[in-house]
Design a protein around this motif. Sequence first.
Motif, short mmCIF file in Angstrom:
data_model
loop_
_atom_site.label_atom_id
_atom_site.label_comp_id
_atom_site.label_asym_id
_atom_site.label_seq_id
_atom_site.Cartn_x
_atom_site.Cartn_y
_atom_site.Cartn_z
N ALA A 1 -1.21 3.76 -4.46
CA ALA A 1 -0.36 2.97 -5.36
C ALA A 1 0.76 3.84 -5.94
CB ALA A 1 -1.20 2.37 -6.47
N ALA A 2 0.42 5.08 -6.28
CA ALA A 2 1.42 6.00 -6.81
C ALA A 2 2.49 6.32 -5.77
CB ALA A 2 0.75 7.29 -7.29
N LEU A 3 2.08 6.47 -4.50
CA LEU A 3 3.04 6.75 -3.44
C LEU A 3 3.99 5.58 -3.23
CD1 LEU A 3 0.90 8.59 -0.72
CD2 LEU A 3 2.74 9.55 -2.11
N ILE A 4 3.47 4.36 -3.33
CA ILE A 4 4.34 3.19 -3.19
C ILE A 4 5.41 3.20 -4.27
CG2 ILE A 4 4.44 0.67 -3.42
CD1 ILE A 4 1.74 0.54 -2.04
N LEU A 5 5.00 3.47 -5.49
CA LEU A 5 5.97 3.53 -6.59
C LEU A 5 7.01 4.63 -6.36
CD1 LEU A 5 3.58 3.00 -9.64
CD2 LEU A 5 5.00 1.30 -8.47
N LEU A 6 6.57 5.77 -5.81
CA LEU A 6 7.50 6.84 -5.48
C LEU A 6 8.47 6.39 -4.39
CD1 LEU A 6 8.52 9.75 -5.66
CD2 LEU A 6 6.69 10.41 -4.06
N GLY A 7 7.94 5.68 -3.38
CA GLY A 7 8.80 5.18 -2.31
C GLY A 7 9.84 4.21 -2.83
N ILE A 8 9.43 3.34 -3.76
CA ILE A 8 10.39 2.40 -4.37
C ILE A 8 11.51 3.15 -5.08
CG2 ILE A 8 10.64 0.67 -6.20
CD1 ILE A 8 7.84 -0.34 -5.47
N TRP A 9 11.14 4.21 -5.79
CA TRP A 9 12.15 5.00 -6.51
C TRP A 9 13.09 5.70 -5.53
CZ3 TRP A 9 12.75 10.47 -6.93
CH2 TRP A 9 13.71 10.87 -7.87
#
Length: 309
Positions: free
Chosen positions: A276-284
């Motif tokens: 989930a944290a990686l997805i948020l990083l990818g969005i950023w």
Amino acid sequence: MSDTANSRPWLGPLLLLLGGLCIGLAPIGLRMGLDTMGPQAIAFWRYTFAIPMLFVLLVGIERRMPKKITPLIILAGTLFALDIALWHWALTMTTVANATFIVNMGNVCVGFVAWLVLKERPKPIWFVAVAVAVAGAAALSQGGGANGQADIRGDLLAVGAAIMVAGYMLFSKMSRNTLGAMDVIFWLTVTEAVVAGLVVLASGESFLPETPQGFAAPLFLALVAQVGGQGLIIAGLGRTPAAVAGIIVLIQPVFAAGLSWQLFGESLTILQGGGAALILLGIWLSQGGVKRRRQTASKPSQAEVTNRA
């Protein structure tokens, strides 16, 4: 794109993010309605209840009747209805995290298709954002439900849904080149209701719930997922390159998995939390991933991308 849109480049991604959060509630609403109604009937009533809401909004805000429907909208609406039909079946066979992850891979693929068809050329950082977000989504899908619910048949249905949603996003985006967001979302929903009705007939499900309370779930989905979620996403796509939009909407599995953890006992492991944290990083990271149209307006091959909600 208008000067107003160019002066507020953050608005499109924000609308997409909010829309993704609303759509993230869709599997929750579906699960809660399955006790009294079949998954395809829930989808049908989701669209049907949304139609008058969207009509009132369009007439009230635009102060006019809807503009004429186009073949692209019919195609996009058909693909979306089939996407939801396959996804609803998938959610009855596999975990919320699994089904949502696989379907959202179709959103990522839209970026590659937009590169070829709409000439939205991504920057190198976009590929990094895709890799990070997909890795996060893959990690988020691991672990299954606490009750051993994961089933390969459900995963395969979700793959079919992913193909449908990729086509839906592309054709909806192309529709926004000639129609505004309100017209597109209204006619999309009308088309989706017709197709969903045919799917209900083909599936043999009953159109009506066992009790009047069974209408609560599709009414919730109509308001939150269809009018709110799909509407915001279409509006955001009109201000955001497709490649970036496809990554932003990956907020859906993060939100859905977190809620399903609390509501359905599909607990998140450390691996899933990291995903989930990686997805948020990818969005950023994705925010700098596509050249803005205002920077390339002099190139005739750069079509203005306006999309759907």
